[in-house]
Scaffold this motif. Sequence first.
Motif, PDB file in Angstrom:
ATOM      1  N   ILE A  29      10.959  -5.116  -4.592  1.00  0.00           N
ATOM      2  CA  ILE A  29      10.887  -5.580  -3.195  1.00  0.00           C
ATOM      3  C   ILE A  29      10.021  -4.628  -2.372  1.00  0.00           C
ATOM      4  CG2 ILE A  29      12.232  -5.969  -1.086  1.00  0.00           C
ATOM      5  CD1 ILE A  29      14.516  -6.941  -2.881  1.00  0.00           C
ATOM      6  N   GLU A  30      10.167  -3.315  -2.604  1.00  0.00           N
ATOM      7  CA  GLU A  30       9.338  -2.338  -1.886  1.00  0.00           C
ATOM      8  C   GLU A  30       7.860  -2.540  -2.189  1.00  0.00           C
ATOM      9  OE1 GLU A  30      10.169   1.744  -1.091  1.00  0.00           O
ATOM     10  OE2 GLU A  30      12.142   1.601  -2.034  1.00  0.00           O
ATOM     11  N   VAL A  31       7.541  -2.771  -3.462  1.00  0.00           N
ATOM     12  CA  VAL A  31       6.147  -3.006  -3.841  1.00  0.00           C
ATOM     13  C   VAL A  31       5.635  -4.286  -3.182  1.00  0.00           C
ATOM     14  CG1 VAL A  31       4.600  -3.545  -5.760  1.00  0.00           C
ATOM     15  CG2 VAL A  31       6.297  -1.729  -6.004  1.00  0.00           C
ATOM     16  N   ALA A  32       6.450  -5.329  -3.191  1.00  0.00           N
ATOM     17  CA  ALA A  32       6.043  -6.600  -2.582  1.00  0.00           C
ATOM     18  C   ALA A  32       5.769  -6.442  -1.092  1.00  0.00           C
ATOM     19  CB  ALA A  32       7.114  -7.658  -2.810  1.00  0.00           C
ATOM     20  N   LYS A  33       6.571  -5.622  -0.410  1.00  0.00           N
ATOM     21  CA  LYS A  33       6.352  -5.402   1.029  1.00  0.00           C
ATOM     22  C   LYS A  33       5.040  -4.648   1.270  1.00  0.00           C
ATOM     23  CE  LYS A  33       8.861  -6.456   3.866  1.00  0.00           C
ATOM     24  NZ  LYS A  33       8.936  -7.730   4.612  1.00  0.00           N
ATOM     25  N   VAL A  34       4.699  -3.730   0.374  1.00  0.00           N
ATOM     26  CA  VAL A  34       3.417  -3.028   0.483  1.00  0.00           C
ATOM     27  C   VAL A  34       2.267  -3.996   0.240  1.00  0.00           C
ATOM     28  CG1 VAL A  34       1.943  -1.286  -0.589  1.00  0.00           C
ATOM     29  CG2 VAL A  34       4.294  -0.728  -0.017  1.00  0.00           C
ATOM     30  N   LEU A  35       2.423  -4.889  -0.736  1.00  0.00           N
ATOM     31  CA  LEU A  35       1.398  -5.904  -0.989  1.00  0.00           C
ATOM     32  C   LEU A  35       1.235  -6.813   0.223  1.00  0.00           C
ATOM     33  CD1 LEU A  35       2.291  -6.873  -4.669  1.00  0.00           C
ATOM     34  CD2 LEU A  35       0.368  -5.478  -3.898  1.00  0.00           C
ATOM     35  N   GLU A  36       2.341  -7.078   0.894  1.00  0.00           N
ATOM     36  CA  GLU A  36       2.298  -7.867   2.124  1.00  0.00           C
ATOM     37  C   GLU A  36       1.479  -7.138   3.189  1.00  0.00           C
ATOM     38  OE1 GLU A  36       5.624 -10.140   4.887  1.00  0.00           O
ATOM     39  OE2 GLU A  36       6.032  -8.090   4.240  1.00  0.00           O
ATOM     40  N   SER A  37       1.682  -5.827   3.313  1.00  0.00           N
ATOM     41  CA  SER A  37       0.932  -5.054   4.315  1.00  0.00           C
ATOM     42  C   SER A  37      -0.549  -4.939   3.943  1.00  0.00           C
ATOM     43  CB  SER A  37       1.549  -3.655   4.476  1.00  0.00           C
ATOM     44  OG  SER A  37       1.327  -2.856   3.325  1.00  0.00           O
ATOM     45  N   ARG A  66       6.517 -12.580   3.705  1.00  0.00           N
ATOM     46  CA  ARG A  66       5.845 -13.666   4.414  1.00  0.00           C
ATOM     47  C   ARG A  66       4.352 -13.362   4.490  1.00  0.00           C
ATOM     48  NH1 ARG A  66       9.547 -15.671   2.970  1.00  0.00           N
ATOM     49  NH2 ARG A  66      11.269 -16.710   4.026  1.00  0.00           N
ATOM     50  N   GLY A  67       3.559 -14.409   4.623  1.00  0.00           N
ATOM     51  CA  GLY A  67       2.119 -14.228   4.761  1.00  0.00           C
ATOM     52  C   GLY A  67       1.364 -14.265   3.455  1.00  0.00           C
ATOM     53  N   ASP A 262      -6.497  -5.301   3.835  1.00  0.00           N
ATOM     54  CA  ASP A 262      -6.523  -4.146   4.736  1.00  0.00           C
ATOM     55  C   ASP A 262      -6.689  -2.900   3.874  1.00  0.00           C
ATOM     56  OD1 ASP A 262      -6.144  -2.088   6.517  1.00  0.00           O
ATOM     57  OD2 ASP A 262      -4.168  -2.742   7.204  1.00  0.00           O
ATOM     58  N   THR A 263      -7.897  -2.410   3.773  1.00  0.00           N
ATOM     59  CA  THR A 263      -8.184  -1.303   2.850  1.00  0.00           C
ATOM     60  C   THR A 263      -7.484  -0.004   3.225  1.00  0.00           C
ATOM     61  OG1 THR A 263     -10.193  -0.620   4.033  1.00  0.00           O
ATOM     62  CG2 THR A 263     -10.443  -2.297   2.315  1.00  0.00           C
ATOM     63  N   THR A 264      -7.073   0.140   4.498  1.00  0.00           N
ATOM     64  CA  THR A 264      -6.404   1.378   4.908  1.00  0.00           C
ATOM     65  C   THR A 264      -5.016   1.513   4.279  1.00  0.00           C
ATOM     66  OG1 THR A 264      -5.439   0.403   6.913  1.00  0.00           O
ATOM     67  CG2 THR A 264      -7.641   1.381   7.109  1.00  0.00           C
ATOM     68  N   GLN A 265      -4.527   0.461   3.624  1.00  0.00           N
ATOM     69  CA  GLN A 265      -3.224   0.523   2.952  1.00  0.00           C
ATOM     70  C   GLN A 265      -3.349   0.827   1.458  1.00  0.00           C
ATOM     71  OE1 GLN A 265      -0.236   0.200   4.649  1.00  0.00           O
ATOM     72  NE2 GLN A 265      -1.580   0.227   6.442  1.00  0.00           N
ATOM     73  N   ILE A 266      -4.582   0.985   0.976  1.00  0.00           N
ATOM     74  CA  ILE A 266      -4.799   1.152  -0.467  1.00  0.00           C
ATOM     75  C   ILE A 266      -4.164   2.437  -0.995  1.00  0.00           C
ATOM     76  CG2 ILE A 266      -6.585   1.717  -2.175  1.00  0.00           C
ATOM     77  CD1 ILE A 266      -8.340  -0.421  -0.894  1.00  0.00           C
ATOM     78  N   GLY A 345       1.041   5.525   6.951  1.00  0.00           N
ATOM     79  CA  GLY A 345       1.229   4.134   6.549  1.00  0.00           C
ATOM     80  C   GLY A 345       2.651   3.758   6.202  1.00  0.00           C
ATOM     81  N   TYR A 346       3.629   4.639   6.507  1.00  0.00           N
ATOM     82  CA  TYR A 346       5.022   4.351   6.184  1.00  0.00           C
ATOM     83  C   TYR A 346       5.761   3.832   7.410  1.00  0.00           C
ATOM     84  CZ  TYR A 346       4.199   6.981   1.911  1.00  0.00           C
ATOM     85  OH  TYR A 346       3.698   7.417   0.712  1.00  0.00           O
TER      86      TYR A 346
END
Length: 502
Positions: A29-37, A66-67, A262-266, A345-346
């Motif tokens: 779920i944590e990974v999925a939320k990061v993928l969402e961001s 979502r998204g 959003d590359t700033t989340q990479i 980014g957290y």
Amino acid sequence: MGRTIRIFDTTLRDGEQSPGCSMNLNEKIEVAKVLESLHVDIIEAGFAIASPGDAAAIAAIADNVRGATICSLARCVEKDIDAAWNAIRRAESARIHTFLATSPVHMEYKLKMTPDQVLESVAHNVAYAKKYCADIEFSAEDATRSDLDFLCRVVETAIQAGATTINIPDTVGYMAPDEYAARIRYLREHAKGIENIVLSCHMHNDLGMAVANSLAGVQAGVDQIECTINGIGERAGNASMEECIMALKTRYDHFGIDCKIDTTQIYRASRMIQTITGVSVAPTKPIVGANAFAHESGIHQHGVLANKQTYEIMTPESVGIPKNAIVLGKHSGRHAFEDRLRELGYSLDKEKLDKAFEKFKVLADKKKVIKDRDLEALVGAVPVSGEERYTLDRFVINSGNTITSTAVIRVKKGDELFERAAASDGPINAAFRAINKIVGKDVELADYSLHSMTDGEDAQAEAICKISINGGEVVTGRGVSTDIVEASVKAYINGINKTFLD
């Protein structure tokens, strides 16, 4: 205006199949939320039929993200498709991804099916999936070793049955870029109806060409890249998301192709995958490796100081590696701590932020200056709800090169304290044996590693323990401390706690 392609992330499915990269429900779920961001277009959340745990994780991601379109993999088998739909049906946007092999070697030796039987199965199962949802992807497994004319027939059959995305994967990492591009162009010219669907590529890295093949495919007309964070995946891994994205962004002048990532989340996403799986990237890994923006050569340093563009084709900030604007220490307050985490980014909920700040204060008493990598390690070490069945209370180690090492470990479970002693040929092994006595389980250590998070005498150590209990699935435990023994003990306990969650 250039084209915009879709990014299909399969870190949670193909990436997790990489040995030692399994994740529990909370981690997924944590990974999925990061993928969402990151603004990923499609998240392949798992393979629902594989296990009840996989199905539950996919359903939880469908409920929480979502998204992005949430996708589950399924073989061309009705029970697989049923399981996939049951897992994703509550998603805001859902996709069933079904596949069947099309190469002669797979059809003869794995499927034991004739080409006509393969075509019949594709037609039936794509249509069967279509009754559940409108968004259906079909993958021709081992497409790059399939006969081109037969592959055209398979693609046409899947399209006629209702597939909206067709994936042409290089399942065994066999292709060279010009070959793959030629194959895509051939399909574009000869497969009826292909102009009405999304064409996708899914490249493996067995010959080190997954990213190059993906980019060649896009130039030849592919509309979707399937990839993973850090390039994790079976065998040599998959196409690396960060490399594909930054190649398109940095060389837009050449490709004329963009994506909505959003590359700033990479960088944050990369660090999270390293933390959860315990698999570090090489220092020379493009985009996210420790040396990616380091310049040791005197000539290079002089050039960068004069003008960054002399040796940097992109900035660290563009991929989310921030500048150290604030120095944190023992007198820093909660607001400064929270602001710095936000810059990294957290975005933590109150419970996790409270735990992180508490650990920060403990660390600040041991270190004069807290660096960004310290904060990343600290956040990664904060357990999610339900993960702290056992916690370390204290330990005593007696070791030397002329004596047998002994360890006394005391852990807390709820309101109870448990203490045991053990001896072995080293302090770490003695500590692990003492913990085994406490939990009363047959714990097998599959792998152990230790490295420094930062530099200096007061650097934090990160320990990674990969363990299994009673021959079960291997899980990754992680511990961080300025004391290497404490980091190791915490990592071992963290792994044990995770086995009780599964």
